[in-house]
Design an enzyme around this catalytic site. Structure first.
Site, short mmCIF file in Angstrom:
data_model
loop_
_atom_site.label_atom_id
_atom_site.label_comp_id
_atom_site.label_asym_id
_atom_site.label_seq_id
_atom_site.Cartn_x
_atom_site.Cartn_y
_atom_site.Cartn_z
N ASN A 100 -11.16 -20.28 -27.09
CA ASN A 100 -11.04 -19.84 -28.48
C ASN A 100 -9.78 -20.40 -29.12
OD1 ASN A 100 -13.29 -18.37 -27.85
ND2 ASN A 100 -12.22 -16.43 -27.62
N HIS A 117 -8.98 -25.50 -25.89
CA HIS A 117 -9.55 -26.20 -27.07
C HIS A 117 -8.56 -26.23 -28.22
CE1 HIS A 117 -13.94 -25.51 -25.59
NE2 HIS A 117 -13.29 -26.43 -24.91
N CYS A 128 2.62 -39.84 -36.27
CA CYS A 128 3.73 -39.64 -35.29
C CYS A 128 3.32 -38.68 -34.17
CB CYS A 128 4.98 -39.14 -36.02
SG CYS A 128 4.91 -37.41 -36.51
N1 APR Z 1 -19.10 -9.44 -26.11
C1 APR Z 1 -19.27 -10.41 -25.17
N2 APR Z 1 -19.97 -11.54 -25.38
C2 APR Z 1 -20.55 -11.68 -26.59
C3 APR Z 1 -20.44 -10.72 -27.63
C4 APR Z 1 -19.67 -9.56 -27.35
N3 APR Z 1 -19.51 -8.60 -28.26
N4 APR Z 1 -21.13 -11.17 -28.71
C5 APR Z 1 -21.66 -12.36 -28.37
N5 APR Z 1 -21.32 -12.67 -27.10
C6 APR Z 1 -21.68 -13.86 -26.32
C7 APR Z 1 -22.98 -14.50 -26.72
O1 APR Z 1 -24.05 -13.90 -25.99
C8 APR Z 1 -22.74 -15.95 -26.28
O2 APR Z 1 -23.16 -16.14 -24.93
O3 APR Z 1 -20.68 -14.82 -26.60
C9 APR Z 1 -21.22 -16.11 -26.35
C10 APR Z 1 -20.78 -17.03 -27.47
O4 APR Z 1 -21.25 -18.32 -27.14
P1 APR Z 1 -20.88 -19.54 -28.09
O5 APR Z 1 -21.10 -19.15 -29.51
O6 APR Z 1 -21.56 -20.76 -27.52
O7 APR Z 1 -19.30 -19.68 -27.93
P2 APR Z 1 -18.52 -20.38 -26.73
O8 APR Z 1 -19.25 -20.22 -25.43
O9 APR Z 1 -17.12 -19.91 -26.79
O10 APR Z 1 -18.56 -21.93 -27.18
C11 APR Z 1 -17.76 -22.80 -26.40
O11 APR Z 1 -18.22 -24.61 -27.89
O12 APR Z 1 -18.49 -24.81 -30.12
C12 APR Z 1 -17.67 -25.18 -29.08
O13 APR Z 1 -15.37 -25.54 -28.90
C13 APR Z 1 -16.32 -24.60 -29.30
O14 APR Z 1 -14.97 -23.20 -27.88
C14 APR Z 1 -16.30 -23.41 -28.36
C15 APR Z 1 -17.19 -23.88 -27.25
ZN ZN Z 2 4.08 -37.41 -38.61
#
Ligand code: APR
Ligand code: ZN
Length: 233
Positions: A100, A117, A128
């Site tokens: 995150n 990330h 720079c």
């Molecule tokens: N508690 C726990 N998990 C949850 C909740 C909650 N309240 N609400 C949603 N989720 C879960 C969803 O089920 C899903 O599996 O969080 C997950 C979110 O998944 P993504 O949206 O794919 O996010 P993430 O896995 O962090 O994505 C990874 O992808 O887009 C790129 O760089 C960006 O860091 C990001 C990376």
């Molecule tokens: Zn600079």
């Protein structure tokens, strides 16, 4: 179901790692990437968080980040973030590895963390390469470097870009030796974090996943709590 065996395991853990994704911030009102809220002006993150999109239209990309910075500033850490922050002083050794960029883990008090990330409130100069913090929404868009006035970019790992290998090494070294790993709120769609988690598990780390849905890592973990992280943590 929190059984005695799990409580003993958690209490006796010496080296605890936590890997988080957007899901831990969902209860703070920050839309996850692959959930419904992941759109902006009909764009998806995959269209905007790329070096090509930034080269084509730095102003549009900074407008998107300014909007997201505002969402992050308006949001506050939820009980899930707060418990992860408390873990840092509870366990003898602790490291938080987060995907995150929303700055909610540092705001909740985590200091032993690796933001693999990047962070949405840090900018990096395209010439720079110096990094600098942005305490609030940038007044001028696109953002200019604080040091040499050239065009600056968000200090975030975009799709197709490589990770900071030093940060990855820190995360990997800790995870490989961890005896307990919490995997919270990630869909496991992005390769590197999944790789880190699966290596830790194959090196004997006891993995507890917290996610209402299944992720690509669910088949590897020892326990999966299919609930929201704020509640379970
Ligand atoms: N508690 C726990 N998990 C949850 C909740 C909650 N309240 N609400 C949603 N989720 C879960 C969803 O089920 C899903 O599996 O969080 C997950 C979110 O998944 P993504 O949206 O794919 O996010 P993430 O896995 O962090 O994505 C990874 O992808 O887009 C790129 O760089 C960006 O860091 C990001 C990376
Ligand atoms: Zn600079």
């Amino acid at each position: 179901m929190i059984n005695q065996q799990l409580i003993t395991k958690i209490k006796s853990a010496k080296r605890v790692a936590v890997l988080t994704g957007a899901g831990i911030s969902a209860e703070s009102g920050i839309p996850t990437f692959r959930g419904a809220g992941g759109y902006w002006r009909n764009y998806r993150a995959e269209d905007l968080a790329t070096p090509e999109a930034f080269a084509r239209d730095p102003k549009l990309i900074w407008e998107w980040y300014a909007m997201r910075m505002q969402v992050c500033l308006d949001a506050k850490p939820n009980p899930g973030h707060e418990v992860v922050a408390k873990m840092e002083s509870y366990f003898p050794e602790f490291l938080l590895v987060t995907q995150n960029v929303d700055n909610l883990h540092p705001r909740a008090g985590n200091t032993k963390l690796v933001e693999i990330h990047g962070n949405i409130f840090t900018a990096r100069c395209t010439s720079c390469q110096k990094k600098f913090k942005m305490e609030s929404i940038p007044k001028q868009i696109p953002v200019q470097c604080n040091f040499c006035n050239s065009l600056a970019r968000p200090h975030i790992v975009w799709f197709g870009e490589s990770y900071d290998l030093k940060l990855l090494q820190i995360a990997r070294n800790f995870l490989l030796e961890s005896d307990l790993l919490f995997i919270i709120g990630t869909s496991g769609q992005v390769g590197v974090p999944v790789q880190l988690a699966s290596e830790a598990i194959s090196h004997g780390s006891y993995a507890i996943e917290i996610n209402p849905e299944n992720s690509t890592i669910s088949n590897l973990v020892n326990m999966h709590f299919a609930n929201s992280s704020g509640e379970i943590l």
